[in-house]
Design an enzyme around this catalytic site. Sequence first.
Site, PDB file in Angstrom:
ATOM      1  N   PRO A 185      -7.996   4.559  -6.907  1.00  0.00           N
ATOM      2  CA  PRO A 185      -6.780   3.770  -6.654  1.00  0.00           C
ATOM      3  C   PRO A 185      -6.025   4.306  -5.438  1.00  0.00           C
ATOM      4  O   PRO A 185      -5.920   5.518  -5.250  1.00  0.00           O
ATOM      5  CB  PRO A 185      -5.956   3.965  -7.932  1.00  0.00           C
ATOM      6  CG  PRO A 185      -6.399   5.291  -8.465  1.00  0.00           C
ATOM      7  CD  PRO A 185      -7.840   5.462  -8.050  1.00  0.00           C
TER       8      PRO A 185
ATOM      9  N   TYR B 198      -2.748 -10.928   6.161  1.00  0.00           N
ATOM     10  CA  TYR B 198      -3.239 -11.530   4.913  1.00  0.00           C
ATOM     11  C   TYR B 198      -2.317 -12.607   4.362  1.00  0.00           C
ATOM     12  O   TYR B 198      -2.564 -13.108   3.268  1.00  0.00           O
ATOM     13  CB  TYR B 198      -3.306 -10.498   3.787  1.00  0.00           C
ATOM     14  CG  TYR B 198      -3.971  -9.193   4.019  1.00  0.00           C
ATOM     15  CD1 TYR B 198      -5.224  -9.096   4.608  1.00  0.00           C
ATOM     16  CD2 TYR B 198      -3.360  -8.019   3.583  1.00  0.00           C
ATOM     17  CE1 TYR B 198      -5.838  -7.861   4.757  1.00  0.00           C
ATOM     18  CE2 TYR B 198      -3.972  -6.787   3.726  1.00  0.00           C
ATOM     19  CZ  TYR B 198      -5.207  -6.715   4.317  1.00  0.00           C
ATOM     20  OH  TYR B 198      -5.818  -5.515   4.448  1.00  0.00           O
TER      21      TYR B 198
ATOM     22  N   CYS C  63       6.604  -9.902  20.015  1.00  0.00           N
ATOM     23  CA  CYS C  63       6.411 -11.153  20.755  1.00  0.00           C
ATOM     24  C   CYS C  63       5.340 -12.016  20.112  1.00  0.00           C
ATOM     25  O   CYS C  63       4.311 -12.329  20.740  1.00  0.00           O
ATOM     26  CB  CYS C  63       6.027 -10.826  22.186  1.00  0.00           C
ATOM     27  SG  CYS C  63       7.258  -9.818  22.975  1.00  0.00           S
TER      28      CYS C  63
HETATM   29  C1  LIG Z   1     -13.985   2.023  -1.067  1.00  0.00           C
HETATM   30  C2  LIG Z   1     -12.542   1.835  -1.361  1.00  0.00           C
HETATM   31  N1  LIG Z   1     -12.004   2.548  -2.360  1.00  0.00           N
HETATM   32  C3  LIG Z   1     -10.690   2.421  -2.664  1.00  0.00           C
HETATM   33  C4  LIG Z   1      -9.872   1.560  -1.960  1.00  0.00           C
HETATM   34  C5  LIG Z   1      -8.433   1.479  -2.334  1.00  0.00           C
HETATM   35  O1  LIG Z   1      -8.046   0.218  -2.714  1.00  0.00           O
HETATM   36  P1  LIG Z   1      -6.591   0.017  -3.312  1.00  0.00           P
HETATM   37  O2  LIG Z   1      -5.634   0.652  -2.372  1.00  0.00           O
HETATM   38  O3  LIG Z   1      -6.422  -1.447  -3.382  1.00  0.00           O
HETATM   39  O4  LIG Z   1      -6.571   0.673  -4.650  1.00  0.00           O
HETATM   40  C6  LIG Z   1     -10.408   0.797  -0.923  1.00  0.00           C
HETATM   41  C7  LIG Z   1      -9.563  -0.131  -0.163  1.00  0.00           C
HETATM   42  O5  LIG Z   1      -9.917  -0.821   0.721  1.00  0.00           O
HETATM   43  C8  LIG Z   1     -11.784   0.948  -0.602  1.00  0.00           C
HETATM   44  O6  LIG Z   1     -12.341   0.264   0.391  1.00  0.00           O
END
Ligand SMILES: Cc1ncc(COP(=O)(O)O)c(C=O)c1O
Length: 481
Positions: free
Chosen positions: A326, A382, A409
């Site tokens: 996470p 996004y 800009c």
């Molecule tokens: C391989 C991998 N692990 C973990 C994450 C972390 O994702 P998040 O910040 O949504 O928990 C990402 C985000 O792009 C990722 O590419």
Amino acid sequence: MSASAGPTTPPAFSPTGTFVPGEPWSSGVRRGPDGALTVAGVDVRELAAAQGTPAYVLDEADLRERARSYRRAFEAAFAEVGAGVDVYYAGKAFLSVAVARWVRAEGLRVDTATGGELAVALRADVPGEHIGLHGNNKSDAEIVRALEAGVGRIIVDSLAEVERVAAASRARGGVPAPVMIRVTTGVHAGGHEYISTAHEDQKFGLSLATAPDAQAEDSPAMTALLAVLAHPELELLGIHSHIGSQILDPSGFEVAARKVLELRAALAERTGFLVPEVDLGGGYGIAYLPGEVALDPDRIAKDVAASVAASSADLGTPLPRFSIEPGRAIVGPAGLTLYTVGTVKPVRVGGAAGDGEAESTTVRTYVSIDGGMSDNIRPALYGANYHAELANRLSDAAPVLARVVGKHCESGDIVVHDVLLPGDVRAGDLLAVAATGAYGRSMASNYNHVPRPPVVAVTDGGTRVLIRRETEDDLLALDLG
Ligand SMILES: Cc1ncc(COP(=O)(O)O)c(C=O)c1O
């Protein structure tokens, strides 16, 4: 992406002046007695006076609590089914030396995606074996640096990289390099294409589906696993799956985990080798707007643990050790960005009368702040939605439909698409934008030669600058004339 991320999502308005503590704000945010916001006891007016604006503000206690909650929730739920689990903080969301130290103190490891992130983790004295290195296009220098640091795992993203890591390991003549193979499970999670990473038509990982070469018997994922096993310089540590970001529906994790466990069982059947670890990636969704509900770590941990236990029993394979990554869920809600309001401009939305159409009476108030897409690119990139509040005072002026825009800009330089702000919002006011801790500073740029804001930690009524504000001299120092 979540309800907060798509441009088609209806705007969520929060009545101004009725600030409610709690998400999307960090747990330390309150309105003080005279109406100004405070973070962990620090009045944002004092913070802005001392540090200037824009400024990223990070609530240390909140961040640490989220790190702890994720670790405890997953450890407890996976222990219940007889599996171990490690939680890696995904540094791409935001990494500084202090943050790496905080998460380490809370029992997390650190996931890095580049040599730069690896350097920060090492500077913070995170032990090499507690660091993972990702990247779909790692340089040889990054691979060598990771091996020198003794990282616990290199997450390999292509067949060519299997060979490159093996070569680097051979050249060092040392112990086999611990690698995981990143696979794409075909599970599409997270609401925006750019942050959904396990569907087939994108750059990450190795597919579980048929190879592009119709003659190939094995999927790219299986081919890579077999290639790793064929190299004595490599230790096949695990299989990795990351399905996307800002995921609010937990079922995607379960489906992806099942596919990974099936691959693990198929490899074991074929070679007798049972891959010891499985990483389920990050992507746990958070609240960006009032009324949104973040994924609950206890619930998701229990659901995923039960699901992988059932899948493993089904497949007749013992459970591997698990890990998760996470990022946003740890640092996102812990951060806010403080801005100073400049120009305030009412604009009529929609056309003038004509062709039988009545003249539009909707007015949108464009509130320009002293930052913008250079400190928060997510709305432009996004269509992500954020929430803002007047931060330096309370107002009983009637609310107006406002759009918070930056100073760059680009007409797409929008920080908050739609929010109700008091009708008397004016130059000099402070605005706070919630839940900007993840992918704000880490994706910041110097567009228009705007120096990047500082990151200021607030802890128990005190402040500490974690990353100082960039200056024009910093930018000019790079310009060799
Ligand atoms: C391989 C991998 N692990 C973990 C994450 C972390 O994702 P998040 O910040 O949504 O928990 C990402 C985000 O792009 C990722 O590419």
